[in-house]
Design a protein around this motif. Structure first.
Motif, PDB file in Angstrom:
ATOM      1  N   GLY A  53       0.833  -1.198   0.000  1.00 13.51           N
ATOM      2  CA  GLY A  53       0.000   0.000   0.000  1.00 13.51           C
ATOM      3  C   GLY A  53       0.863   1.240   0.000  1.00 13.51           C
ATOM      4  O   GLY A  53       2.087   1.178   0.164  1.00 13.51           O
ATOM      5  N   SER A  54       0.231   2.386  -0.147  1.00 17.58           N
ATOM      6  CA  SER A  54       0.977   3.640  -0.225  1.00 17.58           C
ATOM      7  C   SER A  54       0.343   4.735   0.627  1.00 17.58           C
ATOM      8  O   SER A  54       0.533   5.913   0.380  1.00 17.58           O
ATOM      9  CB  SER A  54       1.064   4.107  -1.682  1.00 17.58           C
ATOM     10  N   SER A  55      -0.410   4.324   1.660  1.00 15.52           N
ATOM     11  CA  SER A  55      -1.082   5.328   2.491  1.00 15.52           C
ATOM     12  C   SER A  55      -1.135   4.949   3.972  1.00 15.52           C
ATOM     13  O   SER A  55      -1.576   5.740   4.795  1.00 15.52           O
ATOM     14  CB  SER A  55      -2.514   5.540   1.991  1.00 15.52           C
ATOM     15  N   THR A  56      -0.731   3.740   4.330  1.00  7.74           N
ATOM     16  CA  THR A  56      -0.848   3.177   5.685  1.00  7.74           C
ATOM     17  C   THR A  56      -2.310   3.106   6.135  1.00  7.74           C
ATOM     18  O   THR A  56      -2.611   3.108   7.319  1.00  7.74           O
ATOM     19  CB  THR A  56       0.039   3.937   6.698  1.00  7.74           C
ATOM     20  N   GLU A  57      -3.213   3.041   5.157  1.00 11.67           N
ATOM     21  CA  GLU A  57      -4.624   2.826   5.457  1.00 11.67           C
ATOM     22  C   GLU A  57      -4.982   1.343   5.395  1.00 11.67           C
ATOM     23  O   GLU A  57      -6.080   0.948   5.796  1.00 11.67           O
ATOM     24  CB  GLU A  57      -5.504   3.589   4.462  1.00 11.67           C
ATOM     25  N   ASN A  58      -4.062   0.512   4.889  1.00 13.96           N
ATOM     26  CA  ASN A  58      -4.340  -0.921   4.742  1.00 13.96           C
ATOM     27  C   ASN A  58      -3.874  -1.743   5.931  1.00 13.96           C
ATOM     28  O   ASN A  58      -3.879  -2.968   5.871  1.00 13.96           O
ATOM     29  CB  ASN A  58      -3.673  -1.457   3.465  1.00 13.96           C
ATOM     30  N   SER A  59      -3.457  -1.103   7.016  1.00  9.57           N
ATOM     31  CA  SER A  59      -3.108  -1.821   8.240  1.00  9.57           C
ATOM     32  C   SER A  59      -4.361  -2.475   8.818  1.00  9.57           C
ATOM     33  O   SER A  59      -5.449  -1.897   8.781  1.00  9.57           O
ATOM     34  CB  SER A  59      -2.526  -0.849   9.267  1.00  9.57           C
ATOM     35  N   ASP A  88       8.865  13.625  15.770  1.00 11.13           N
ATOM     36  CA  ASP A  88       9.890  13.566  16.816  1.00 11.13           C
ATOM     37  C   ASP A  88       9.546  12.536  17.895  1.00 11.13           C
ATOM     38  O   ASP A  88       9.863  12.711  19.071  1.00 11.13           O
ATOM     39  CB  ASP A  88      10.092  14.943  17.448  1.00 11.13           C
ATOM     40  N   GLN A  89       8.884  11.450  17.484  1.00 14.82           N
ATOM     41  CA  GLN A  89       8.650  10.335  18.413  1.00 14.82           C
ATOM     42  C   GLN A  89       9.873   9.420  18.467  1.00 14.82           C
ATOM     43  O   GLN A  89      10.006   8.609  19.368  1.00 14.82           O
ATOM     44  CB  GLN A  89       7.432   9.533  17.965  1.00 14.82           C
ATOM     45  N   ALA A  90      10.738   9.551  17.489  1.00 12.16           N
ATOM     46  CA  ALA A  90      12.026   8.868  17.431  1.00 12.16           C
ATOM     47  C   ALA A  90      12.967   9.750  16.624  1.00 12.16           C
ATOM     48  O   ALA A  90      12.515  10.568  15.815  1.00 12.16           O
ATOM     49  CB  ALA A  90      11.892   7.493  16.781  1.00 12.16           C
ATOM     50  N   VAL A  91      14.259   9.593  16.829  1.00 14.46           N
ATOM     51  CA  VAL A  91      15.223  10.412  16.090  1.00 14.46           C
ATOM     52  C   VAL A  91      15.320   9.933  14.650  1.00 14.46           C
ATOM     53  O   VAL A  91      15.305  10.733  13.711  1.00 14.46           O
ATOM     54  CB  VAL A  91      16.609  10.359  16.759  1.00 14.46           C
ATOM     55  N   VAL A  92      15.414   8.616  14.488  1.00 15.99           N
ATOM     56  CA  VAL A  92      15.510   7.994  13.162  1.00 15.99           C
ATOM     57  C   VAL A  92      14.652   6.733  13.170  1.00 15.99           C
ATOM     58  O   VAL A  92      14.193   6.274  14.226  1.00 15.99           O
ATOM     59  CB  VAL A  92      16.972   7.635  12.796  1.00 15.99           C
ATOM     60  N   ALA A  93      14.459   6.162  11.982  1.00 17.62           N
ATOM     61  CA  ALA A  93      13.630   4.959  11.884  1.00 17.62           C
ATOM     62  C   ALA A  93      14.089   4.099  10.719  1.00 17.62           C
ATOM     63  O   ALA A  93      14.726   4.584   9.783  1.00 17.62           O
ATOM     64  CB  ALA A  93      12.152   5.328  11.716  1.00 17.62           C
ATOM     65  N   LEU A  94      13.729   2.820  10.793  1.00 18.97           N
ATOM     66  CA  LEU A  94      13.946   1.895   9.692  1.00 18.97           C
ATOM     67  C   LEU A  94      12.626   1.662   8.973  1.00 18.97           C
ATOM     68  O   LEU A  94      11.569   1.560   9.603  1.00 18.97           O
ATOM     69  CB  LEU A  94      14.479   0.550  10.196  1.00 18.97           C
ATOM     70  N   GLY A  95      12.708   1.580   7.652  1.00 19.36           N
ATOM     71  CA  GLY A  95      11.560   1.216   6.833  1.00 19.36           C
ATOM     72  C   GLY A  95      11.991   0.189   5.815  1.00 19.36           C
ATOM     73  O   GLY A  95      13.136  -0.264   5.803  1.00 19.36           O
ATOM     74  N   SER A  96      11.077  -0.177   4.941  1.00 24.91           N
ATOM     75  CA  SER A  96      11.422  -1.032   3.802  1.00 24.91           C
ATOM     76  C   SER A  96      10.780  -0.436   2.566  1.00 24.91           C
ATOM     77  O   SER A  96       9.727   0.198   2.639  1.00 24.91           O
ATOM     78  CB  SER A  96      10.961  -2.478   4.022  1.00 24.91           C
ATOM     79  N   ASP A  97      11.449  -0.620   1.425  1.00 25.03           N
ATOM     80  CA  ASP A  97      10.999  -0.023   0.171  1.00 25.03           C
ATOM     81  C   ASP A  97      10.980  -1.094  -0.914  1.00 25.03           C
ATOM     82  O   ASP A  97      12.003  -1.704  -1.210  1.00 25.03           O
ATOM     83  CB  ASP A  97      11.950   1.110  -0.220  1.00 25.03           C
ATOM     84  N   THR A  98       9.793  -1.340  -1.473  1.00 25.83           N
ATOM     85  CA  THR A  98       9.631  -2.288  -2.573  1.00 25.83           C
ATOM     86  C   THR A  98       9.322  -1.533  -3.857  1.00 25.83           C
ATOM     87  O   THR A  98       9.920  -1.782  -4.897  1.00 25.83           O
ATOM     88  CB  THR A  98       8.513  -3.299  -2.246  1.00 25.83           C
ATOM     89  N   GLY A  99       8.379  -0.584  -3.762  1.00 28.83           N
ATOM     90  CA  GLY A  99       8.037   0.240  -4.923  1.00 28.83           C
ATOM     91  C   GLY A  99       7.787   1.678  -4.516  1.00 28.83           C
ATOM     92  O   GLY A  99       6.868   2.324  -5.021  1.00 28.83           O
ATOM     93  N   GLY A 100       8.579   2.178  -3.559  1.00 34.38           N
ATOM     94  CA  GLY A 100       8.420   3.561  -3.101  1.00 34.38           C
ATOM     95  C   GLY A 100       8.097   3.689  -1.626  1.00 34.38           C
ATOM     96  O   GLY A 100       7.832   4.786  -1.137  1.00 34.38           O
ATOM     97  N   SER A 101       8.114   2.589  -0.880  1.00 41.50           N
ATOM     98  CA  SER A 101       7.585   2.564   0.486  1.00 41.50           C
ATOM     99  C   SER A 101       8.439   3.264   1.533  1.00 41.50           C
ATOM    100  O   SER A 101       8.018   3.388   2.676  1.00 41.50           O
ATOM    101  CB  SER A 101       7.327   1.122   0.927  1.00 41.50           C
TER     102      SER A 101
END
Length: 376
Positions: free
Chosen positions: A126-132, A161-174
């Motif tokens: 998904g591309s909106s975090t509405e599919n959680s 500012d809930q965290a300084v940095v974060a990890l994500g994953s990107d498959t097609g723009g994520s």
């Protein structure tokens, strides 16, 4: 200025303790969560434990690296040993991994303080975090808007500012798209530069773990902590890892920047186009040379993605059958149990992509669709 550098300076000069910094971020996280819903799981106890360990090293006179004591948020599709990893899906709602992903293990060894696991589109689709399956994350700048996706929770957590940095994953723009939506820096690294061991697979030829931060330097420092060969990942590259923060430059005079005309046409909103044009003008004023270029093959990008990604998702998600781990729905027969488990465990978007992928891989269609998309 780099947030990581500023906090590191406060730690080594003993102006503040890692525990004080952790508590400050955890308090802000808790204060904003009812509105933002950036996190699926908050790991307060772990964060304080990790922060106290950093403080103990400082008291003992040890030299700490730049990431030690820095609050980190982790997208909830990266396995964390002893901490539930849901992929924002009912299928894995109660799953607690028995092992740690390589990237989170490396950052823990570097002394980072994990404040929680962030929300995402289910299985990163998904591309909106509405599919959680659990909640919708809001954009911190405007709670009526989405933060992008699928790593929307990570982008929102950094922006708020809930965290300084974060990890994500990107498959097609994520990573890149939610970073843009939330006004933070996001990077999809070169495929194979960062280990995918412990990343729950979506589309294996496209998936990549990457960093979010408020500044380019923060992203460079986090990438430094996760990049490098991993024998646990067969796609991992054996390359030397440079000091990324040393590659940052004071100005961009003489640099050539390509502006892709194809991306500013149909489907690009007026506000977005105006913001991009303003950025182009700013870069010109800073001394960069702007070159307009055409990429006519870009128009095939979305169609190609929607063959490759669902096809690989169809194969990867076949493992969620109610037998090995995760959700299991009671039924009279094995086939019925498969059907009920997958019907109840997967959300609508995941089901759609599995069906598209299964069709594209089916007999008579593999060459026409998947093989052709791979060539494109």
């Amino acid at each position: 200025m780099s947030v990581i550098r500023a906090l590191h300076r406060q730690l080594v000069t003993k102006e503040r303790s890692a525990e004080e910094i952790a508590r400050e971020y955890l308090e802000r996280l808790a204060q904003l969560e009812p509105q933002l819903k950036s996190f699926i799981t908050v790991t307060e106890e772990l964060a304080l434990q990790q922060a106290r360990a950093v403080d103990a090293r400082i008291r003992a006179g040890e030299e700490i690296g730049p990431l030690a004591g820095i609050p980190l948020a982790v997208k909830d599709n990266l396995c964390t040993q002893g901490i539930r990893t849901t992929c924002a899906s009912r299928m894995l709602e109660g799953f607690i991994p028995p092992y740690e992903s390589t990237v989170t293990a490396r950052l823990a060894a570097a002394g980072m303080v994990t404040v929680g696991k962030t929300n995402l589109d289910e299985f990163a689709m998904g591309s909106s975090t509405e599919n959680s399956a659990f909640q919708r994350t809001a954009n911190p700048w405007d709670l009526t808007r989405v933060p992008g996706g699928s790593s929307g929770g990570s982008a929102a957590a950094v922006a708020a500012d809930q965290a300084v940095v974060a990890l994500g994953s990107d498959t097609g723009g994520s990573i890149r798209q939610p970073a843009a939506f939330c006004g933070v820096v996001g990077l999809k690294p070169t495929y194979g530069l960062v280990s995918r061991y412990g990343l729950v697979a979506f589309a294996s030829s496209l998936d990549q773990v990457g960093p979010f931060g408020r500044t380019v330097e923060d992203v460079a420092l986090l990438l430094q902590g996760i990049a490098g060969h991993d024998p646990m990942d067969s796609t991992s590259l054996k390359v030397d890892i440079p000091d990324y923060s040393q590659a940052l430059i004071p100005d961009i005079k003489g640099f050539k920047i390509g502006v892709i005309r194809d991306l500013l046409g149909e489907g690009c909103g007026e506000e977005t186009r105006a913001a991009v044009q303003a950025a182009i003008q700013h870069l010109q004023e800073l001394g960069a040379e702007i070159l307009e270029i055409d990429c006519p093959s870009f128009r095939y990008g979305l169609a190609t993605y929607y063959i490759i990604a669902p096809s690989e998702a169809s194969a990867n998600l076949a493992r969620y059958d109610g037998v090995k781990y995760g959700l299991r729905e009671p039924a009279d027969s094995l086939l019925s149990m498969y059907g009920k488990t997958r019907a109840h465990g997967f959300g609508p978007e995941v089901k759609r992509r599995i069906m598209i992928g299964t069709y594209a891989l089916s007999s008579g269609y593999y060459d026409a669709y998947y093989l052709k998309a791979q060539k494109v």
